[in-house]
Design a protein around this motif. Structure first.
Motif, short mmCIF file in Angstrom:
data_model
loop_
_atom_site.label_atom_id
_atom_site.label_comp_id
_atom_site.label_asym_id
_atom_site.label_seq_id
_atom_site.Cartn_x
_atom_site.Cartn_y
_atom_site.Cartn_z
N LEU A 87 119.23 150.34 29.40
CA LEU A 87 120.63 150.74 29.55
C LEU A 87 121.27 150.98 28.19
CD1 LEU A 87 121.95 148.37 32.38
CD2 LEU A 87 121.12 150.73 32.57
N LYS A 88 120.96 150.12 27.22
CA LYS A 88 121.51 150.30 25.86
C LYS A 88 121.00 151.60 25.25
CE LYS A 88 123.45 148.85 21.92
NZ LYS A 88 123.02 149.90 20.98
N ALA A 125 115.57 160.42 24.54
CA ALA A 125 115.28 159.08 25.07
C ALA A 125 113.79 158.77 24.97
CB ALA A 125 115.75 158.99 26.52
N GLN A 126 112.94 159.73 25.32
CA GLN A 126 111.48 159.53 25.24
C GLN A 126 111.07 159.22 23.79
OE1 GLN A 126 109.15 159.72 27.73
NE2 GLN A 126 107.22 160.34 26.82
N ALA A 127 111.65 159.96 22.86
CA ALA A 127 111.29 159.76 21.45
C ALA A 127 111.80 158.43 20.92
CB ALA A 127 111.85 160.91 20.61
N ALA A 128 112.95 157.97 21.45
CA ALA A 128 113.57 156.75 20.94
C ALA A 128 113.03 155.48 21.58
CB ALA A 128 115.09 156.81 21.15
N MET A 129 112.35 155.57 22.70
CA MET A 129 111.91 154.37 23.41
C MET A 129 111.10 153.42 22.53
SD MET A 129 111.23 156.03 27.21
CE MET A 129 110.61 154.61 28.10
N PRO A 130 110.15 153.89 21.73
CA PRO A 130 109.41 152.95 20.87
C PRO A 130 110.31 152.20 19.89
CG PRO A 130 108.21 155.01 21.07
CD PRO A 130 109.56 155.25 21.68
N GLU A 131 111.39 152.85 19.42
CA GLU A 131 112.32 152.19 18.51
C GLU A 131 113.02 151.00 19.17
OE1 GLU A 131 115.10 155.03 17.05
OE2 GLU A 131 113.57 156.57 16.71
N TYR A 132 113.11 151.05 20.50
CA TYR A 132 113.75 149.97 21.27
C TYR A 132 112.71 148.99 21.83
CZ TYR A 132 118.21 152.51 21.15
OH TYR A 132 119.37 153.13 20.75
#
Length: 463
Positions: free
Chosen positions: A35-36, A237-244
């Protein structure tokens, strides 16, 4: 009891969706991280694209973005599905669309419960993708009967929620206190239970037939297996998921990135491996629940959907193990699909909602038929056309998400024909055709815009 003292179905649905999100966040902490991530991406996208923000605000789509979710559940019997249909009716949700996932090797067929009116969708467009297990696809006769016997003795609903559903049906609504109790009781159906209802040997036998069969049959209820927030940029979002701290599935499902998003794109992260206590106190592990993100675009007409299906079929020969490569291939294939709103509208490839802009009356010499009048009013700026958000699901995407989170990306082959009539019998009502629904919303919006601008009651307007 007077109707004005009842809580609206949309309000009950909004409360239920909020309670579901809170429960799932407690059960699956990584959902909170999801969600974040989505909130961050949406805020950045709207800031970087003021035109998109204005378009969504004008179409009344912006307010619903932060609360928008869809979930998915799987039930085992026609009786369970029939009662769920009655439960969802309390929240103003009807079954829309028929999905045969058996053709993709998943032994279920499905529908999506959701609101169907424009006004109620704007309040909260919560959807539940609901699948019914097809026991007939279990090849082993003894195992099929064992699964049926297990399902026959469970009750996934609390006595109180059954009472409140009956009261809603008899009285036409629920009071404030009853609505709050309904939400609290209904949530229990979807809660996760660590205790299986079968021994480990039975679980393993069912899982060896298909992991989804074990997930449906071996527990006290149809635990919610994912909740999906809506993003405005799924590639980001797909690219950022590993950062989260989230590992995404290999590829984004659905169409490629476009200036005008169409239909639905989805990605997810792998399901949790959770501890289970089986009958006889045997400890084990079960994989079922996962996180998912979606990006929704404009709803396509039958002609638009036929073009989409043809192009997506052409992409099935490409490898799906690297998202960048797969998306590049998709982009090339989909160059044939128009990528601007005006062309999509004029070629009748997508659905639009028409809205009067101002109160000027149409000239008496304007065309008498609706379509010609609408075109004239669009040209003069007296009417604006908003793309209608696609509120439903894609069978290929649904199957892809199911398979990837059951530990396999192999589609498999279905062994039985779809049966919409069978699912409708279990539901106790017809399944709404989504194309007919979008077409009605579009046609109604045209008539309403013309009525306002012509200053005429509908019965006095030209046919």
């Amino acid at each position: 009891m007077p109707a004005h003292s009842f809580v609206s179905a949309a309000s009950i649905r909004d409360r239920f969706a909020s309670a579901m999100s809170t429960m799932y966040q407690n059960e699956v902490p990584q959902y909170g991280t999801l969600l974040k991530l989505v909130a961050d991406i949406n805020e950045r996208t709207l800031a970087d694209n003021p035109a998109l923000a204005r378009q969504m605000a004008a179409a009344n789509d912006l307010a619903r973005l932060s609360v928008e979710r869809h979930g998915a559940i799987r039930v085992g019997t026609a009786e369970e599905l029939g009662m769920l249909s009655r439960l969802f009716a309390v929240m103003g949700m009807a079954p829309v669309g028929y999905y045969d996932l058996a053709a993709a090797g998943v032994p279920v067929h499905s529908t999506a419960f959701r609101p169907i009116e424009t006004e109620t969708l704007a309040i909260n467009p919560f959807r539940l993708f609901t699948s019914l297990l097809r026991l007939d696809l279990i090849e082993d006769d003894n195992l099929r009967q064992r699964a049926a016997d297990i399902l026959a003795v469970r009750d996934i609903f609390t006595p109180r929620v059954r009472e409140l559903i009956a009261r809603f049906e008899a009285e036409g609504g629920l009071t404030e206190a009853e609505a709050d109790t309904f939400v609290a009781e209904a949530i229990e159906t979807f809660r996760w239970h660590e205790d299986a209802t079968v021994d480990y040997a039975t679980y393993e036998a069912l899982a060896s037939e298909h992991k989804l069969i074990a997930d449906v049959v071996c527990f006290r209820g149809p635990h919610i297996n994912h909740l999906t927030p809506r993003t405005l940029d799924i590639d980001a979002a797909q690219a950022a998921m590993p950062e989260y701290g989230i590992t995404p599935k290999a590829v984004i499902e659905g169409p490629p990135r476009r200036d005008v998003p169409i239909l639905l794109r989805q990605t997810s992260f792998k399901a949790l491996e959770e501890s289970i206590r089986f009958a006889g106190d045997t400890e084990g592990r079960h994989t079922a629940r996962f996180g998912e993100i979606e990006q929704r675009g404009v709803a396509l007409t039958p002609d638009g959907r036929a073009l989409y299906d043809r192009l997506l079929t052409a992409a099935q020969t490409y490898k799906r193990d690297a998202n960048d490569d797969y998306q590049a291939a998709l982009h090339g294939i989909f160059e044939e699909f128009p990528d601007d709103l005006d062309t999509l509208r004029r070629r009748e490839l997508a659905y639009f909602r028409y809205q009067a802009a101002g109160e000027s009356l149409i000239d008496a010499s304007a065309p008498a038929d609706d379509d010609s009048a609408i075109e004239a009013l669009l040209a003069s700026g007296h009417v604006v056309a908003h793309p209608i958000v696609y509120e439903d699901f894609l069978p290929v995407s649904a199957a892809g998400i199911f398979q990837s989170n059951l530990g396999s990306d192999e589609a498999g082959e279905g062994t039985a024909a779809a049966s919409q009539q069978e699912l409708e019998a279990a539901l106790g009502q017809p399944i709404i055709d989504p194309f007919a629904l979008y077409a009605r919303i579009e046609a109604d919006s045209k008539r309403a815009a013309l009525d306002m601008l012509m200053g005429l009651a509908p019965q006095n307007r030209p046919a």
